[in-house]
Design a protein around this motif. Structure first.
Motif, PDB file in Angstrom:
ATOM      1  N   ASP A 181       0.824  -1.210   0.000  1.00 19.61           N
ATOM      2  CA  ASP A 181       0.000   0.000   0.000  1.00 19.61           C
ATOM      3  C   ASP A 181       0.861   1.265   0.000  1.00 19.61           C
ATOM      4  O   ASP A 181       0.370   2.357   0.206  1.00 19.61           O
ATOM      5  N   ALA A 182       2.153   1.117  -0.263  1.00 20.26           N
ATOM      6  CA  ALA A 182       3.045   2.262  -0.346  1.00 20.26           C
ATOM      7  C   ALA A 182       2.723   3.067  -1.600  1.00 20.26           C
ATOM      8  O   ALA A 182       2.159   2.548  -2.563  1.00 20.26           O
ATOM      9  N   GLN A 183       3.119   4.327  -1.589  1.00 20.93           N
ATOM     10  CA  GLN A 183       2.919   5.167  -2.768  1.00 20.93           C
ATOM     11  C   GLN A 183       3.694   4.618  -3.964  1.00 20.93           C
ATOM     12  O   GLN A 183       3.252   4.727  -5.094  1.00 20.93           O
ATOM     13  N   GLU A 184       4.867   4.039  -3.704  1.00 21.64           N
ATOM     14  CA  GLU A 184       5.696   3.485  -4.766  1.00 21.64           C
ATOM     15  C   GLU A 184       6.271   2.156  -4.293  1.00 21.64           C
ATOM     16  O   GLU A 184       6.723   2.044  -3.160  1.00 21.64           O
ATOM     17  N   THR A 185       6.271   1.158  -5.162  1.00 20.00           N
ATOM     18  CA  THR A 185       6.829  -0.149  -4.828  1.00 20.00           C
ATOM     19  C   THR A 185       7.916  -0.494  -5.829  1.00 20.00           C
ATOM     20  O   THR A 185       7.711  -0.415  -7.034  1.00 20.00           O
ATOM     21  N   LEU A 186       9.087  -0.842  -5.302  1.00 19.94           N
ATOM     22  CA  LEU A 186      10.219  -1.281  -6.113  1.00 19.94           C
ATOM     23  C   LEU A 186      10.473  -2.750  -5.804  1.00 19.94           C
ATOM     24  O   LEU A 186      10.276  -3.184  -4.665  1.00 19.94           O
ATOM     25  N   ALA A 187      10.919  -3.499  -6.782  1.00 20.47           N
ATOM     26  CA  ALA A 187      11.150  -4.931  -6.576  1.00 20.47           C
ATOM     27  C   ALA A 187      12.602  -5.286  -6.850  1.00 20.47           C
ATOM     28  O   ALA A 187      13.212  -4.772  -7.781  1.00 20.47           O
ATOM     29  N   ILE A 188      13.134  -6.162  -5.999  1.00 21.73           N
ATOM     30  CA  ILE A 188      14.448  -6.746  -6.207  1.00 21.73           C
ATOM     31  C   ILE A 188      14.258  -8.258  -6.232  1.00 21.73           C
ATOM     32  O   ILE A 188      13.675  -8.825  -5.315  1.00 21.73           O
ATOM     33  N   ASP A 189      14.740  -8.879  -7.289  1.00 24.75           N
ATOM     34  CA  ASP A 189      14.631 -10.331  -7.447  1.00 24.75           C
ATOM     35  C   ASP A 189      15.644 -10.983  -6.502  1.00 24.75           C
ATOM     36  O   ASP A 189      16.839 -10.996  -6.774  1.00 24.75           O
ATOM     37  N   TRP A 190      15.144 -11.501  -5.376  1.00 18.07           N
ATOM     38  CA  TRP A 190      16.018 -11.985  -4.308  1.00 18.07           C
ATOM     39  C   TRP A 190      15.391 -13.219  -3.676  1.00 18.07           C
ATOM     40  O   TRP A 190      14.495 -13.118  -2.848  1.00 18.07           O
ATOM     41  N   PRO A 191      15.839 -14.413  -4.049  1.00 21.71           N
ATOM     42  CA  PRO A 191      15.273 -15.647  -3.488  1.00 21.71           C
ATOM     43  C   PRO A 191      15.516 -15.761  -1.973  1.00 21.71           C
ATOM     44  O   PRO A 191      16.527 -15.292  -1.455  1.00 21.71           O
ATOM     45  N   ASP A 192      14.580 -16.405  -1.318  1.00 20.74           N
ATOM     46  CA  ASP A 192      14.665 -16.616   0.128  1.00 20.74           C
ATOM     47  C   ASP A 192      15.951 -17.371   0.490  1.00 20.74           C
ATOM     48  O   ASP A 192      16.346 -18.315  -0.200  1.00 20.74           O
ATOM     49  N   PHE A 193      16.607 -16.941   1.545  1.00 17.88           N
ATOM     50  CA  PHE A 193      17.845 -17.516   2.083  1.00 17.88           C
ATOM     51  C   PHE A 193      19.044 -17.361   1.151  1.00 17.88           C
ATOM     52  O   PHE A 193      20.074 -17.970   1.367  1.00 17.88           O
ATOM     53  N   ARG A 194      18.931 -16.558   0.129  1.00 16.49           N
ATOM     54  CA  ARG A 194      20.013 -16.420  -0.850  1.00 16.49           C
ATOM     55  C   ARG A 194      20.411 -14.969  -1.017  1.00 16.49           C
ATOM     56  O   ARG A 194      20.127 -14.139  -0.176  1.00 16.49           O
ATOM     57  N   LEU A 195      21.039 -14.688  -2.158  1.00 19.72           N
ATOM     58  CA  LEU A 195      21.479 -13.343  -2.498  1.00 19.72           C
ATOM     59  C   LEU A 195      20.681 -12.846  -3.697  1.00 19.72           C
ATOM     60  O   LEU A 195      20.071 -13.637  -4.409  1.00 19.72           O
ATOM     61  N   PRO A 196      20.695 -11.536  -3.942  1.00 21.52           N
ATOM     62  CA  PRO A 196      19.972 -11.020  -5.104  1.00 21.52           C
ATOM     63  C   PRO A 196      20.497 -11.649  -6.395  1.00 21.52           C
ATOM     64  O   PRO A 196      21.709 -11.860  -6.536  1.00 21.52           O
ATOM     65  N   ARG A 197      19.600 -11.929  -7.322  1.00 17.38           N
ATOM     66  CA  ARG A 197      20.011 -12.515  -8.593  1.00 17.38           C
ATOM     67  C   ARG A 197      20.802 -11.521  -9.437  1.00 17.38           C
ATOM     68  O   ARG A 197      21.631 -11.911 -10.238  1.00 17.38           O
ATOM     69  N   ARG A 198      20.538 -10.253  -9.250  1.00 21.42           N
ATOM     70  CA  ARG A 198      21.275  -9.191  -9.964  1.00 21.42           C
ATOM     71  C   ARG A 198      21.865  -8.248  -8.912  1.00 21.42           C
ATOM     72  O   ARG A 198      21.284  -7.206  -8.602  1.00 21.42           O
TER      73      ARG A 198
END
Length: 150
Positions: free
Chosen positions: A54-71
């Protein structure tokens, strides 16, 4: 200028910036100006997270659980941008559990704030959640930031 009140999940960085970490499963008291959702690409369509914010802006980071960001470079850039914005906006970091990935991202923001990476991890574990940066790889990712900020 809107900032967070002192509430559960909000940490204050040395610069005075306040960032909220949480599980997206928990309903917050206040809405964020910008929410960074750490999730896997499952449930994404055209780069937008399936998780509702419900934030004014939502940003996404592809980051699997228990791991590191894919990028990693994209993750660091996005987190650096919201760290800059946190001076005047309510920024939150969220993932499913609100611990490992969220804690790692919060520690990264503390490094951007000028903290030594080991101290940043300790701050987040003390002020946010004792299991933040829960995997060895997540801790190493933050520790390596001391060598390559920006």
């Amino acid at each position: 200028m809107s900032t967070w009140q002192d509430e559960e999940g909000v940490i204050k960085l040395p610069s005075g910036r306040k960032i909220r970490g949480r599980s997206w499963k928990n309903n917050p008291n206040e809405k964020a100006d910008v929410s960074v959702v750490l999730s896997t690409s499952v449930g994404y369509r055209f780069g937008a997270p399936k998780v509702v914010s419900d934030a004014q802006e939502t940003l996404a980071i592809d980051w699997p659980d228990f791991r590191l960001p894919r990028r990693p470079a994209q993750a660091k850039q996005t987190l650096y941008e919201v760290w800059e914005r946190a001076i005047e906006e309510r920024v939150e970091i969220t993932c499913a559990g609100g611990v490992g990935r969220t804690g790692t991202a919060l520690a990264m923001l503390a490094v951007f704030d000028g903290m030594d990476p080991a101290d940043a991890i300790a701050l987040v574990q003390e002020k946010y959640h004792p299991k933040a940066c829960e995997t060895r790889a997540q801790r190493a990712f933050v520790l390596d930031m001391g060598c390559d900020i920006n």
